[in-house]
Design a protein around this motif. Structure first.
Motif, mmCIF file in Angstrom:
data_model
loop_
_atom_site.group_PDB
_atom_site.id
_atom_site.type_symbol
_atom_site.label_atom_id
_atom_site.label_comp_id
_atom_site.label_asym_id
_atom_site.label_seq_id
_atom_site.Cartn_x
_atom_site.Cartn_y
_atom_site.Cartn_z
ATOM 1 N N THR A 38 0.803 -1.232 0.000
ATOM 2 C CA THR A 38 0.000 0.000 0.000
ATOM 3 C C THR A 38 0.832 1.276 0.000
ATOM 4 O OG1 THR A 38 -0.120 -0.004 2.431
ATOM 5 C CG2 THR A 38 -1.863 -1.171 1.220
ATOM 6 N N GLY A 39 2.143 1.164 0.248
ATOM 7 C CA GLY A 39 2.975 2.355 0.355
ATOM 8 C C GLY A 39 2.706 3.158 1.610
ATOM 9 N N ARG A 40 2.235 2.497 2.643
ATOM 10 C CA ARG A 40 1.905 3.160 3.901
ATOM 11 C C ARG A 40 2.902 2.786 4.988
ATOM 12 N NH1 ARG A 40 -3.783 4.707 4.744
ATOM 13 N NH2 ARG A 40 -4.750 4.901 2.697
ATOM 14 N N GLU A 41 2.778 3.453 6.138
ATOM 15 C CA GLU A 41 3.629 3.169 7.286
ATOM 16 C C GLU A 41 2.761 2.876 8.498
ATOM 17 O OE1 GLU A 41 6.286 6.425 7.846
ATOM 18 O OE2 GLU A 41 7.503 5.946 6.076
ATOM 19 N N GLN A 42 3.355 2.181 9.456
ATOM 20 C CA GLN A 42 2.647 1.833 10.683
ATOM 21 C C GLN A 42 3.519 2.192 11.873
ATOM 22 O OE1 GLN A 42 3.145 -1.992 11.957
ATOM 23 N NE2 GLN A 42 2.012 -1.588 13.842
ATOM 24 N N GLU A 43 2.909 2.730 12.931
ATOM 25 C CA GLU A 43 3.676 3.157 14.089
ATOM 26 C C GLU A 43 3.762 2.070 15.150
ATOM 27 O OE1 GLU A 43 1.834 6.778 15.321
ATOM 28 O OE2 GLU A 43 2.743 7.966 13.701
ATOM 29 N N THR A 44 2.611 1.542 15.574
ATOM 30 C CA THR A 44 2.612 0.554 16.648
ATOM 31 C C THR A 44 1.338 -0.259 16.568
ATOM 32 O OG1 THR A 44 2.859 0.274 19.049
ATOM 33 C CG2 THR A 44 1.457 2.067 18.310
ATOM 34 N N ILE A 45 1.272 -1.305 17.375
ATOM 35 C CA ILE A 45 0.038 -2.055 17.555
ATOM 36 C C ILE A 45 -0.562 -1.618 18.886
ATOM 37 C CG2 ILE A 45 -0.988 -4.337 17.891
ATOM 38 C CD1 ILE A 45 1.210 -5.484 16.124
ATOM 39 N N ASP A 46 -1.762 -1.078 18.840
ATOM 40 C CA ASP A 46 -2.412 -0.548 20.037
ATOM 41 C C ASP A 46 -3.448 -1.511 20.584
ATOM 42 O OD1 ASP A 46 -1.222 2.066 20.266
ATOM 43 O OD2 ASP A 46 -2.403 2.693 18.533
#
Length: 227
Positions: free
Chosen positions: A99-107
């Motif tokens: 998707t060309g996206r980024e992820q910070e954390t799993i909440d």
């Protein structure tokens, strides 16, 4: 739009979860979780901004506009217990690359119903973007409103699928005095509808404050942000 058929990954049975992501969230807020059948349901993104993964008890929901067949094929290739495949780093990395996206954390994802009456705290509404917590919320949510009190900030805004989300920040010098719990309790009196919170599991103080204020954990969430 309706959800895709939920195909259990690594299993023989099939389960179907119908409705949009908002339908699934509304049901969860009412205490009705997806079936614990080991399945994964793929639903369209509720908006161009929001994509990611929700993990409930033995059932996951992937909200993306990518081909559901690609999601299922990728999950089947993950070398781990199928029940944790959607939150596995390999799958999340593949989804980010796709998707060309980024992820910070799993909440941890928590929810609480509204409370009657007015907040007990003397809150002052903030109108400027000066506070970092407010600026962060405005980049990820709509209809953001913020209130300040001595030592803390409370922020409400519409996030994933239009759900109402809360975040708070307590100054270092005001911590361990119950202010965090008071702020998230005040948020329930401002809400008028189910109120959602995303909390990093390692932030034990915040997790305890939300739970003490009546917020119940319903699952885990990994949001993918546009770059």
């Amino acid at each position: 739009m309706s959800a895709s058929v939920g195909l259990p990954v690594g299993g023989d049975s099939r389960s179907t979860v119908t409705g949009t992501l908002r339908d699934i969230l509304d049901a969860a807020a009412a205490g009705v979780l997806p079936p614990a059948d080991g399945g994964t349901t793929v639903v369209p993104q509720p908006s161009p901004r929001d994509a990611g993964v929700l993990s409930f008890t033995a059932h996951s929901v992937v909200f993306t506009d990518e081909d559901p067949d690609w999601v299922y094929d990728t999950l089947r290739a993950i070398p781990c217990d199928p029940l944790c495949a959607t939150m596995n780093a390999r799958f999340l990395t593949a989804l980010m690359d796709r998707t060309g996206r980024e992820q910070e954390t799993i909440d941890a994802l928590l929810v609480a119903g509204p409370l009657p009456g007015r907040p007990e705290l003397a809150l002052t509404e903030l109108t400027g973007p000066d506070h970092s917590r407010v600026a962060y919320a405005r980049a990820r949510r709509d209809e953001v409103r913020a209130w300040g009190v001595d030592g803390g900030v409370l922020v409400l805004g519409r996030g994933v699928a239009g759900r109402l989300e809360v975040s708070v920040e307590v100054a270092e010098g005001a911590r361990q005095r119950g202010l965090g719990r008071a702020l998230v309790t005040a948020a329930r009196r401002l809400a008028g509808e189910p109120l959602w919170a995303q909390v990093a599991p390692g932030n034990a103080r915040s997790v305890r404050a939300f739970q003490a204020a009546g917020y119940l954990p319903v699952g885990a969430e990994a949001l993918l942000h546009e770059v």
